[in-house]
Design a protein around this motif. Structure first.
Motif, PDB file in Angstrom:
ATOM      1  N   ASP A 201       0.691  -1.247   0.145  1.00 11.07           N
ATOM      2  CA  ASP A 201       0.068  -0.022   0.064  1.00 11.07           C
ATOM      3  C   ASP A 201       0.818   1.230   0.053  1.00 11.07           C
ATOM      4  O   ASP A 201       0.382   2.213  -0.696  1.00 11.07           O
ATOM      5  CB  ASP A 201      -1.023  -0.056   1.337  1.00 11.07           C
ATOM      6  CG  ASP A 201      -2.016  -1.011   1.243  1.00 11.07           C
ATOM      7  OD1 ASP A 201      -2.254  -1.153   2.193  1.00 11.07           O
ATOM      8  OD2 ASP A 201      -2.135  -1.446   0.147  1.00 11.07           O
TER       9      ASP A 201
ATOM     10  N   ASP B 126      -8.995  -2.185  -5.426  1.00 13.41           N
ATOM     11  CA  ASP B 126      -8.375  -2.766  -6.778  1.00 13.41           C
ATOM     12  C   ASP B 126      -9.501  -2.658  -7.978  1.00 13.41           C
ATOM     13  O   ASP B 126      -9.136  -2.281  -8.943  1.00 13.41           O
ATOM     14  CB  ASP B 126      -7.876  -4.135  -6.550  1.00 13.41           C
ATOM     15  CG  ASP B 126      -6.540  -4.286  -5.524  1.00 13.41           C
ATOM     16  OD1 ASP B 126      -5.996  -3.204  -5.416  1.00 13.41           O
ATOM     17  OD2 ASP B 126      -6.301  -5.175  -5.070  1.00 13.41           O
TER      18      ASP B 126
ATOM     19  N   ARG C 149      -3.871   5.727  -0.565  1.00 17.74           N
ATOM     20  CA  ARG C 149      -4.334   4.210  -0.179  1.00 17.74           C
ATOM     21  C   ARG C 149      -4.238   3.719   1.270  1.00 17.74           C
ATOM     22  O   ARG C 149      -4.872   3.124   1.810  1.00 17.74           O
ATOM     23  CB  ARG C 149      -3.767   2.975  -1.096  1.00 17.74           C
ATOM     24  CG  ARG C 149      -4.217   1.896  -1.075  1.00 17.74           C
ATOM     25  CD  ARG C 149      -3.377   0.932  -2.252  1.00 17.74           C
ATOM     26  NE  ARG C 149      -3.765  -0.354  -2.106  1.00 17.74           N
ATOM     27  CZ  ARG C 149      -4.626  -1.159  -2.706  1.00 17.74           C
ATOM     28  NH1 ARG C 149      -5.364  -0.410  -3.643  1.00 17.74           N
ATOM     29  NH2 ARG C 149      -4.779  -2.339  -2.682  1.00 17.74           N
TER      30      ARG C 149
ATOM     31  N   LEU D 251       2.648   1.729  -3.265  1.00 11.98           N
ATOM     32  CA  LEU D 251       1.937   2.158  -4.542  1.00 11.98           C
ATOM     33  C   LEU D 251       1.379   3.467  -4.196  1.00 11.98           C
ATOM     34  O   LEU D 251       1.233   4.318  -5.335  1.00 11.98           O
ATOM     35  CB  LEU D 251       0.479   1.270  -4.373  1.00 11.98           C
ATOM     36  CG  LEU D 251      -0.400   1.266  -5.439  1.00 11.98           C
ATOM     37  CD1 LEU D 251       0.410   0.669  -6.826  1.00 11.98           C
ATOM     38  CD2 LEU D 251      -1.568   0.065  -5.562  1.00 11.98           C
ATOM     39  N   SER D 252       1.015   3.953  -3.231  1.00 12.49           N
ATOM     40  CA  SER D 252       0.656   5.355  -2.791  1.00 12.49           C
ATOM     41  C   SER D 252       1.965   6.156  -3.238  1.00 12.49           C
ATOM     42  O   SER D 252       1.512   7.698  -3.619  1.00 12.49           O
ATOM     43  CB  SER D 252       0.361   5.617  -1.365  1.00 12.49           C
ATOM     44  OG  SER D 252       1.316   5.335  -0.503  1.00 12.49           O
TER      45      SER D 252
ATOM     46  N   THR E 154     -10.022   0.669  -9.335  1.00 15.09           N
ATOM     47  CA  THR E 154      -8.867   1.095 -10.130  1.00 15.09           C
ATOM     48  C   THR E 154      -9.209   0.780 -11.828  1.00 15.09           C
ATOM     49  O   THR E 154      -8.678   1.517 -12.590  1.00 15.09           O
ATOM     50  CB  THR E 154      -7.354   0.567  -9.889  1.00 15.09           C
ATOM     51  OG1 THR E 154      -7.053   1.153  -8.472  1.00 15.09           O
ATOM     52  CG2 THR E 154      -6.322   1.046 -10.636  1.00 15.09           C
TER      53      THR E 154
ATOM     54  N   TRP F 278       0.858  -0.006 -11.288  1.00 13.22           N
ATOM     55  CA  TRP F 278      -0.202  -0.688 -11.206  1.00 13.22           C
ATOM     56  C   TRP F 278       0.097  -2.128 -11.840  1.00 13.22           C
ATOM     57  O   TRP F 278      -0.265  -3.342 -11.008  1.00 13.22           O
ATOM     58  CB  TRP F 278      -1.423  -0.274 -11.792  1.00 13.22           C
ATOM     59  CG  TRP F 278      -2.583  -1.071 -11.762  1.00 13.22           C
ATOM     60  CD1 TRP F 278      -3.187  -1.761 -12.759  1.00 13.22           C
ATOM     61  CD2 TRP F 278      -3.570  -1.410 -10.627  1.00 13.22           C
ATOM     62  NE1 TRP F 278      -4.232  -2.775 -12.125  1.00 13.22           N
ATOM     63  CE2 TRP F 278      -4.475  -2.203 -10.919  1.00 13.22           C
ATOM     64  CE3 TRP F 278      -3.196  -0.933  -9.171  1.00 13.22           C
ATOM     65  CZ2 TRP F 278      -5.247  -2.668  -9.893  1.00 13.22           C
ATOM     66  CZ3 TRP F 278      -4.195  -1.216  -8.361  1.00 13.22           C
ATOM     67  CH2 TRP F 278      -5.275  -2.267  -8.815  1.00 13.22           C
TER      68      TRP F 278
ATOM     69  N   GLN G 281      -5.491   5.775  -4.949  1.00 14.66           N
ATOM     70  CA  GLN G 281      -4.173   5.302  -4.999  1.00 14.66           C
ATOM     71  C   GLN G 281      -3.150   6.089  -4.052  1.00 14.66           C
ATOM     72  O   GLN G 281      -2.479   5.541  -3.437  1.00 14.66           O
ATOM     73  CB  GLN G 281      -3.591   5.021  -6.385  1.00 14.66           C
ATOM     74  CG  GLN G 281      -2.294   4.336  -6.419  1.00 14.66           C
ATOM     75  CD  GLN G 281      -1.792   3.970  -7.740  1.00 14.66           C
ATOM     76  OE1 GLN G 281      -2.462   3.516  -8.465  1.00 14.66           O
ATOM     77  NE2 GLN G 281      -0.487   4.270  -7.964  1.00 14.66           N
TER      78      GLN G 281
END
Length: 985
Positions: A31, A159, A111, A34-35, A162, A41, A108
Motif C-alpha cells: 500500500d 483494486d 491508499r 503504491l501510494s 482502479t 499498477w 491510490q
C-alpha cells in the motif's frame, strides 16, 4: 549505487522481515509503495496474486524494487521500517473533490489511510456499492471470501475501483469522506501484538465447542447455535398506549442500540430466566470476536464467570484479575497493561451469571486504582460503575430478580433474553438431529402436546427434549407436562445409561432409583449445601466432605467447570443451576435428615416485621431464629431467593400424587413423605392467602385490583407442579378481585399453563392483564382453559401472531363472560380479520377490541367491517398504528354509520387522507352514539378537515375529535379552532 549496494547486501534480512509477519503486513507495505508511486499498477498486480507463498512474493518485490534504482530501494526500506514500527499513515485530507477528474489516482495516492478508514466499515460499503450497481454479486462474493481480513477486503474493493470505468472510484471517494475517523490503534510494540494474538487463540479455544449440559459430547458451537429472542428492555413507567413493541436485536447488534437508560454508563445488562441461554449467548459473542467476524472494534476481550470469581478470597488488583485469571502476557506485561489503561475503549469485559455472585451490589465503596489490591466484589462493582477502566464496555448477564435498582443506575442498556421463538425451537432441533425424520417426529410430538412445547421455549428444555428423544418417541410414554416431569425424564435417561442392560426395560421405577439412591442423596446433599452457601463450583475437598465419590460422578450430573481459574485444580459444577435445585429438592423429599417443618422456609417468611411484599416473595431468611449450622433449615435460610423458588417448585412436583407413589417405594417411611406433602400444600395455600389479604381495598365505584409480583407467580407454578385440582381450588377460594395484573413478570408459556390450571377455579370473573410478557402463540393456547373465567384479557406486547389469536377467538366464542380483548403491539395481520369479524358478529355482549400497533391493512379492515355491521354491543375499537389507509377508513365508516353502541374509535397513525376523512365525516352525520374519534398522525389536509368539520357540525353526541399531527395550513387551523371547541387541531 550506494543505496542499491546496501539493499543487495541486506537482501536476506529484508526477505526475512517481509515473510516473518502476516500477509496483512506484507500488503500494508505494498500500500505504501503504491501510494508513493514506487510501484506501478502492473507491478502491484504481479505482487498481489492470491495463493502465492509470501516468500515468493517477497523475493519478487525485492527484484522489482532493485530495478527501480536507489530511490526505490530507499522507499522500500522506509516502508518496511514504518510497518515494523506500526506507524499510522497520514490522515486523509479534510475534504475530497467530488468532481475530481482522476478519482482512481486519488484513491491510490491515499491508499494506506483509505484502507484504515474502510476497516470496520467495508461490509456496509460493499453492500452499498452492489446496491448501486457498481459491482456484481460475483465480485462481492469474491471480495468476501473467508480467507480475507477486513483490510484485505478493503484493498480488493479499491483494486476493482482502479480497473472499472463505471464511476466506482468516484463513488468510493464520496463514501469514504462520510466514514468516521478511526481511533488510533494501540499497536506500540511486539509484546502487545503477541498478547492480542494469544488472547484470541485462548478465547477461540474456549468458545469454539459447546460442551453439552451432560459433558458427554462436544459440539461445534457454530453448528448448533440458535439465536434467542433478544429485546431491548422497556422501563416499566415508560410504556404508553401508543408505544411500539420493544426492538428485537441480533447478537451482533448488542452495542448498536440507541435506547439508553444511562448514556454515561458502559455496561450492557442481559437478563433472562435460568435456562434461557445467557451463557451460550456470551460464548457465541466470544467466538465471533476471536474469529474476526464481529465486535472487531474491541482489541481485547476478557471473559469471566461470576460463580468462579466469588471463589477468589485473597485481595487482587485489576491487573491480577485480567492477567492471572484470564490470559497472561508472555512479553512485557507492564507495557501491555499500560496499553489497556491508555485505550479502555478497545476493551470488552464479560461477566456471566451475576445472580450466582453471592455479594449484593453496592456503590458505596469507591476503588479507582488499577494496581491496588481490593476484594473481588469491590473490583467487580467498581468496574461496572466505571470507576475502573472507564469507557471499557462490559456485558453482564443475570436472572432479573438479582438486579437491584442501584445496579440499574450504572447500566447503559438493558436487554431481555426471552428464549427460543417457535421458529427457534424448530431450528435448534433440526440442527441437533440431522438424521432423516427424527426432527420432524420430534416437532410433530411438540405440536401435539402444547405443555411440552411451552417448556421448550427455554433452551435448556429444548436440550432435554433433544437428549431424551428416543424415550419420547420410541417408548410410547406419556409426554411430560410439568417441569418436574421433564427433569425426572432426564434423570431416567442418565440412570438408564449408567445401569446394567437388564434394568433398561424397567423404566423410572423403584428398582432403578433404589439402585442409585445413595448416589442421588449424596448429590442432593451437595446441591443443597451449595445453594445454602451460594457455592456452585465444588473442589475435591468439598466433594469428599459430601461423600461424593467417583461412582457418583460417573452418572454425569457433575461436570468440569466451564472456565477454570489458572493454577487451580479443575472444580466441578452441576450441569446447570436448575439441576442443582432439582437435586436439592430430591434430597429434601427423600432424606431422613429433613424435618417437615423446615420446608416452610421454601414458601413463606414468618418474621413478625415482614411486609406483605416480603411475605409473598419466598425469601426465607429467618434471622431471628436460631438454626444449627449446616442443618436443612439453616441452609434454606442462606439460599438465594430465586434458587429457593426453583427448588420449592421441584419439591412440590416430586411430592405430587403422581410422583409420590414412585418415591414412596424407595422410602422406608411413607408416612414421612405424606407429612412433607402436607407441609408443602399447607404452606403454599397459606402463602397465597396471605398475599390475597395484603391486597388493598378497592376504591369506591371500582373493582378490586391486585398487581401480582414474580414471587406470586412462583407460588402458582408450585401449585401447578403438584397437579392437584382440589389444592388449586382451595388456593384461590379467597381470591376476590376484579382485576389481576401480571405485567412485566416474565410470563411465558409455562407460566401461562400454571395460571390457567389455578385461575380456572376462580368463583368470580376476572380481568386478566398480562401485558409486556412473552406469552406467544403457545402461551395463548395454554391460557384457553381459564378463558371462561376472564371478563377481559389484556395481551399487549406478547409476540402473538394470527395463529394464536385465531385459536383464542375460536375458544372465546364459547365463553360468555369474556367482553374485552386488548391485543395491541403484537404481530397480527389481515390473516386474523375473519376470526375477529366472527367474534364481533357472534358475541353480542362484547364491549372492547383493541388492535393497535399491529400490521392490519385496508383488506383486514374491510373484513372486520363485516362483523361490525351485525354487532350491537361494541363500545371501544382501537385501530391505531396500523395501515388501513383511505380504503380501510371508508369500510369502517360505512359499517359504523348506524352503529348504536360504539363510544370510542381510534384510527391514529393509519395513513388516512382526505378521502378517508370524507367517509368518516359522513359517518359522523349518521352515528349519534360515538363520543370520541381519534385521527392524529394521519395525512388529512385542509380539504379533509373541512369535511370533518361539516360532519361534526351535524353531530351532537361526539365530545372530541382529535386531529393533531396532520397537515393543515395555519389559516385552516385558525379558522376551525374558533368554529367548534370539540376539534383538537
Amino acid at each position: 549505487m550506494c543505496a542499491q549496494d546496501a539493499f543487495q547486501t541486506q537482501r536476506s534480512q529484508l526477505v526475512e522481515l517481509l515473510v516473518s509477519g502476516s500477509l496483512e503486513g506484507f500488503e500494508s507495505i505494498l500500500d505504501r509503495l503504491l501510494s508513493r508511486e514506487v510501484l506501478s499498477w502492473e507491478d502491484y498486480e504481479g505482487l498481489s496474486l492470491v495463493g502465492q507463498p509470501i516468500s515468493h512474493l517477497a523475493r519478487r518485490l525485492l527484484d522489482t524494487i532493485w530495478n527501480k534504482g536507489a530511490w526505490g530501494c530507499e522507499q522500500l526500506t522506509a516502508a518496511v521500517r514504518e510497518a515494523q514500527a506500526d506507524s499510522q499513515p497520514p490522515e486523509l485530507p479534510s475534504s475530497w473533490d467530488p468532481h475530481s477528474p482522476h478519482p482512481a489516482r486519488d484513491l491510490q495516492s491515499h491508499r494506506p489511510a483509505i484502507v484504515r478508514r474502510l476497516y470496520g466499515h467495508v461490509e456496509g460499503v460493499l453492500d452499498l456499492t452492489q446496491q448501486r450497481g457498481f459491482i456484481s454479486q460475483y465480485e462481492t462474493d469474491e471480495i468476501r471470501r473467508p480467507i480475507f481480513t477486513s483490510s484485505q477486503r478493503a484493498r480488493r474493493l479499491l483494486d476493482l475501483a482502479t480497473v472499472k470505468a463505471n464511476g466506482l472510484a468516484a463513488f468510493l471517494l464520496q463514501c469514504i469522506q462520510e466514514l468516521p475517523v478511526p481511533l488510533a490503534l494501540p499497536f506500540e510494540d511486539a509484546a502487545c501484538k503477541k498478547y492480542m494474538s494469544k488472547l484470541r487463540t485462548v478465547i477461540s479455544a474456549q468458545s469454539r465447542f459447546l460442551s453439552t449440559y451432560d459433558g458427554a459430547e462436544n459440539l461445534c458451537l457454530e453448528e448448533v447455535y440458535t439465536e434467542n429472542v433478544l429485546e431491548i428492555q422497556m422501563e416499566v413507567g415508560m410504556a404508553g398506549p401508543s408505544q411500539q413493541s420493544p426492538t428485537t436485536l441480533g447478537l451482533e447488534e448488542l452495542f448498536s442500540t440507541r435506547d439508553h437508560f444511562n448514556k454515561e454508563a458502559d455496561t450492557v445488562l442481559v437478563v433472562g430466566e435460568a435456562g434461557s441461554g445467557k451463557s451460550t449467548l456470551l460464548q457465541q459473542l466470544h467466538l465471533l470476536w476471536a474469529s474476526g467476524r464481529a465486535f472487531q472494534e474491541f482489541l481485547f476481550v476478557f471473559p469471566f464467570s461470576c460463580r468462579q470469581l466469588q471463589c477468589l478470597v485473597k485481595p487482587l488488583s485489576m491487573r491480577t484479575l485480567l492477567f492471572e485469571h484470564c490470559c497472561w502476557p508472555d512479553l512485557g506485561p507492564q507495557d501491555v497493561f499500560q496499553v489497556l489503561l491508555d485505550h479502555p475503549e478497545r476493551i470488552l469485559l464479560t461477566f456471566d451469571g451475576f445472580d450466582e455472585f453471592r455479594f449484593r451490589f453496592t456503590d458505596q465503596e469507591r476503588h479507582c486504582c488499577p494496581t491496588a489490591p481490593t476484594s473481588v466484589q469491590s473490583l467487580l462493582f467498581n468496574l461496572l460503575q466505571g470507576n475502573l477502566l472507564k469507557n471499557a464496555r462490559k456485558v453482564l448477564t443475570s436472572r432479573p430478580s438479582a438486579v437491584s435498582a442501584s445496579l440499574r443506575k450504572h447500566v447503559r442498556t438493558e436487554l431481555s433474553l426471552k428464549g427460543f421463538s417457535e421458529e427457534g425451537i424448530e431450528l435448534y432441533l433440526r440442527k441437533r438431529h440431522r438424521e432423516p425424520g427424527v426432527a420432524d417426529r420430534l416437532l410433530c410430538l411438540l405440536r401435539a402436546t402444547s405443555a411440552l412445547h411451552g417448556l421448550c421455549h427455554l433452551p435448556v428444555f429444548s436440550w432435554m427434549v433433544s437428549k431424551c428423544h428416543e424415550e419420547l418417541l420410541l417408548q410410547g410414554r406419556g409426554s411430560p407436562k410439568t417441569t418436574t416431569d421433564m427433569y425426572l425424564l432426564i434423570l431416567r435417561h442418565f440412570l438408564l445409561h449408567a445401569s446394567p442392560l437388564p434394568l433398561a426395560n424397567h423404566g423410572l421405577g423403584p428398582s432403578l432409583i433404589q439402585g442409585r439412591l445413595p448416589t442421588l442423596l449424596h448429590l442432593g446433599r451437595l446441591a443443597l449445601w451449595g445453594l445454602g452457601t451460594c457455592c456452585y463450583v465444588f473442589s475435591a475437598k468439598q466433594l469428599q466432605a459430601a461423600h461424593v465419590d467417583s461412582e457418583d460422578l460417573s452418572l454425569g450430573f457433575l461436570v468440569l467447570a466451564k472456565r477454570v481459574v489458572p493454577g487451580s485444580t479443575a472444580p466441578l459444577e452441576f450441569l446447570h443451576i436448575t439441576f442443582q435445585c432439582f437435586f436439592a429438592a430430591f434430597y429434601l423429599a427423600l432424606s431422613a435428615d429433613t424435618p417437615p417443618s423446615s420446608l416452610r422456609h421454601l414458601f413463606q417468611d414468618h418474621r413478625p416485621e415482614s411486609s406483605p411484599l416480603a411475605r409473598v416473595l419466598p425469601k426465607l431468611f429467618l434471622r431471628g431464629s436460631r438454626c444449627r449450622e449446616g442443618s436443612v433449615a439453616a441452609l434454606l435460610q442462606g439460599a438465594e431467593p430465586h434458587n429457593l423458588q426453583i427448588t420449592g417448585a421441584f419439591l412440590a412436583g416430586l411430592l405430587s400424587q403422581e410422583h409420590r407413589s414412585l418415591l414412596a417405594e424407595c422410602q422406608a417411611s411413607e408416612t414421612a413423605l405424606l407429612r412433607r406433602w402436607d407441609c408443602v400444600q399447607r404452606c403454599l395455600t397459606r402463602s397465597l392467602h396471605e398475599h390475597f389479604r395484603s391486597i388493598p381495598p378497592a376504591l369506591p365505584g371500582e373493582a378490586k385490583s391486585m398487581h401480582a409480583l414474580p414471587g406470586f407467580l412462583w407460588l402458582i407454578r408450585s401449585l401447578y407442579e403438584m397437579q392437584e385440582e382440589r389444592l388449586a381450588r382451595e388456593a384461590v377460594r379467597r381470591l376476590n378481585v376484579g382485576h389481576l395484573k401480571l405485567t412485566f413478570c416474565g410470563v411465558g408459556p409455562a407460566e401461562c399453563a400454571a395460571l390457567a390450571f389455578v385461575l380456572r377455579h376462580l368463583r368470580r370473573p376476572v380481568a386478566l392483564q398480562l401485558d409486556h410478557n412473552s406469552v406467544g402463540d403457545i402461551g395463548v393456547e395454554q391460557l384457553l382453559p381459564c378463558l371462561g373465567v376472564c371478563k377481559a384479557l389484556y395481551l399487549r406486547d406478547n409476540n402473538i401472531s394470527d395463529r394464536g389469536i385465531c385459536k383464542l377467538v375460536e375458544h372465546a366464542l364459547r365463553c360468555e363472560q369474556l367482553q374485552k380483548l386488548a391485543l395491541f403491539n403484537n404481530k397480527l395481520t389481515d390473516g386474523c380479520a375473519h376470526s375477529m369479524a366472527r367474534l364481533l358478529a357472534c358475541k353480542q355482549n362484547f364491549l372492547a377490541l383493541r388492535l393497535g400497533n399491529n400490521h392490519i391493512t385496508a383488506a383486514g379492515a374491510e373484513v372486520l367491517a363485516q362483523g361490525l355491521r351485525t354487532n350491537n354491543s361494541l363500545q371501544f375499537l382501537g385501530f391505531w398504528g396500523n395501515q388501513v389507509g383511505d380504503e380501510g377508513a371508508q369500510a369502517l365508516a360505512a359499517a359504523l354509520g348506524d352503529h348504536q353502541s360504539l363510544r370510542w374509535l381510534s384510527l391514529v397513525g393509519n395513513n388516512i387522507g382526505s378521502v378517508g376523512a370524507q367517509a368518516l365525516a359522513l359517518m359522523l352525520e349518521k352515528n349519534m352514539a360515538l363520543e370520541e374519534l381519534c385521527l392524529e398522525e394521519n395525512h388529512v389536509q385542509d380539504e379533509g378537515v373541512c369535511f370533518l368539520a361539516k360532519g361534526l357540525a351535524r353531530n351532537s353526541s361526539l365530545k372530541v375529535l382529535k386531529l393533531r399531527g396532520n397537515t393543515f395550513s395555519p389559516e385552516e387551523i385558525e379558522k376551525l379552532s374558533h368554529q367548534d371547541t370539540r376539534l383538537l387541531l
